[in-house]
Design a protein around this motif. Structure first.
Motif, PDB file in Angstrom:
ATOM      1  N   ASP A   1      52.685  42.480  39.516  1.00 49.59           N
ATOM      2  CA  ASP A   1      52.649  41.315  39.672  1.00 49.59           C
ATOM      3  C   ASP A   1      51.547  40.669  38.535  1.00 49.59           C
ATOM      4  O   ASP A   1      51.571  39.514  38.419  1.00 49.59           O
ATOM      5  CB  ASP A   1      51.847  41.018  40.925  1.00 49.59           C
ATOM      6  N   ARG A   2      50.805  41.609  38.039  1.00 56.36           N
ATOM      7  CA  ARG A   2      49.939  41.164  36.946  1.00 56.36           C
ATOM      8  C   ARG A   2      50.396  41.079  35.455  1.00 56.36           C
ATOM      9  O   ARG A   2      49.691  40.686  34.285  1.00 56.36           O
ATOM     10  CB  ARG A   2      48.553  42.067  37.057  1.00 56.36           C
TER      11      ARG A   2
ATOM     12  N   ASN B   1      45.258  32.949  25.731  1.00 58.79           N
ATOM     13  CA  ASN B   1      46.049  33.496  26.797  1.00 58.79           C
ATOM     14  C   ASN B   1      46.533  34.814  26.798  1.00 58.79           C
ATOM     15  O   ASN B   1      46.441  35.572  27.723  1.00 58.79           O
ATOM     16  CB  ASN B   1      47.357  32.750  26.509  1.00 58.79           C
ATOM     17  N   SER B   2      46.536  35.387  25.498  1.00 59.93           N
ATOM     18  CA  SER B   2      46.994  36.693  25.299  1.00 59.93           C
ATOM     19  C   SER B   2      45.870  37.686  25.701  1.00 59.93           C
ATOM     20  O   SER B   2      46.002  38.747  26.350  1.00 59.93           O
ATOM     21  CB  SER B   2      47.042  37.170  23.688  1.00 59.93           C
ATOM     22  N   LYS B   3      44.636  37.279  25.585  1.00 56.00           N
ATOM     23  CA  LYS B   3      43.368  38.039  25.851  1.00 56.00           C
ATOM     24  C   LYS B   3      43.361  38.042  27.554  1.00 56.00           C
ATOM     25  O   LYS B   3      43.072  38.900  28.046  1.00 56.00           O
ATOM     26  CB  LYS B   3      42.256  37.382  25.237  1.00 56.00           C
TER      27      LYS B   3
ATOM     28  N   LEU C   1      43.986  40.991  32.715  1.00 61.51           N
ATOM     29  CA  LEU C   1      44.809  41.136  33.949  1.00 61.51           C
ATOM     30  C   LEU C   1      45.507  42.660  34.168  1.00 61.51           C
ATOM     31  O   LEU C   1      45.792  42.997  35.114  1.00 61.51           O
ATOM     32  CB  LEU C   1      45.779  40.058  33.938  1.00 61.51           C
ATOM     33  N   ARG C   2      45.861  43.110  32.693  1.00 59.66           N
ATOM     34  CA  ARG C   2      46.492  44.525  32.694  1.00 59.66           C
ATOM     35  C   ARG C   2      45.563  45.386  32.714  1.00 59.66           C
ATOM     36  O   ARG C   2      45.750  46.576  33.094  1.00 59.66           O
ATOM     37  CB  ARG C   2      47.460  44.337  31.487  1.00 59.66           C
ATOM     38  N   GLY C   3      44.215  45.152  32.610  1.00 59.59           N
ATOM     39  CA  GLY C   3      43.099  46.185  32.357  1.00 59.59           C
ATOM     40  C   GLY C   3      42.892  46.825  33.767  1.00 59.59           C
ATOM     41  O   GLY C   3      43.105  46.371  34.842  1.00 59.59           O
ATOM     42  N   THR C   4      42.399  47.985  33.869  1.00 57.43           N
ATOM     43  CA  THR C   4      42.018  48.636  34.931  1.00 57.43           C
ATOM     44  C   THR C   4      40.355  49.086  35.079  1.00 57.43           C
ATOM     45  O   THR C   4      40.354  49.613  36.025  1.00 57.43           O
ATOM     46  CB  THR C   4      42.833  49.984  35.160  1.00 57.43           C
TER      47      THR C   4
ATOM     48  N   CYS D   1      47.774  35.640  40.099  1.00 50.47           N
ATOM     49  CA  CYS D   1      47.199  36.880  39.887  1.00 50.47           C
ATOM     50  C   CYS D   1      45.603  36.881  40.418  1.00 50.47           C
ATOM     51  O   CYS D   1      45.414  38.043  40.655  1.00 50.47           O
ATOM     52  CB  CYS D   1      47.366  37.066  38.293  1.00 50.47           C
ATOM     53  N   THR D   2      45.038  35.824  40.177  1.00 50.91           N
ATOM     54  CA  THR D   2      43.620  35.785  40.494  1.00 50.91           C
ATOM     55  C   THR D   2      43.217  35.913  42.034  1.00 50.91           C
ATOM     56  O   THR D   2      42.429  36.437  42.347  1.00 50.91           O
ATOM     57  CB  THR D   2      42.866  34.464  39.933  1.00 50.91           C
ATOM     58  N   LEU D   3      44.427  35.472  42.793  1.00 51.09           N
ATOM     59  CA  LEU D   3      44.130  35.554  44.188  1.00 51.09           C
ATOM     60  C   LEU D   3      44.300  36.998  44.694  1.00 51.09           C
ATOM     61  O   LEU D   3      43.713  37.417  45.746  1.00 51.09           O
ATOM     62  CB  LEU D   3      45.222  34.347  45.017  1.00 51.09           C
ATOM     63  N   GLN D   4      45.474  37.630  43.881  1.00 51.66           N
ATOM     64  CA  GLN D   4      45.412  38.875  44.209  1.00 51.66           C
ATOM     65  C   GLN D   4      44.261  39.769  43.843  1.00 51.66           C
ATOM     66  O   GLN D   4      43.696  40.797  44.690  1.00 51.66           O
ATOM     67  CB  GLN D   4      46.640  39.580  43.040  1.00 51.66           C
TER      68      GLN D   4
END
Length: 105
Positions: free
Chosen positions: A4-5, A22-24, A29-32, A79-82
């Protein structure tokens, strides 16, 4: 990592600097690592860039940009709500663990 991210915030009307921001955001969002400070800063910068671009554009280009940005904002909001729900869940689990530890004292 949830699929979803995996979003793309860049669209055909994105100016160069907005595309870079936007790329950053997409990378964050993909970071863990769970660190949200950089994401919050980037979203704030993104908001300012979008607002400035809306002021600069006119006519059909402005309408196209706004329509595309609304679509991207909806994706970003999901994404931010997730992330918010995940944080709430973590807090609940930590409180339960804390309560369990106190019970065994």
């Amino acid at each position: 990592m949830d699929d979803d991210r995996k979003i793309c915030l860049i669209h055909t009307s994105s100016p160069l600097f907005l595309s870079l921001v936007n790329s950053k955001i997409e990378e964050e969002l993909r970071g863990t690592d769970g660190e949200l400070t950089a994401l919050l800063r980037l979203v704030s910068i993104r908001h300012k860039l979008v607002s400035r671009e809306i002021i600069k554009l006119t006519g059909e280009r402005k309408q196209k940009f706004i329509a595309q940005e609304l679509e991207q904002n909806k994706r970003l909001e999901v994404c931010t709500l997730q992330l918010l729900e995940e944080a709430k869940s973590e807090v609940i689990n930590l409180k339960r663990a804390k309560y369990a530890v106190k019970r065994y004292k």
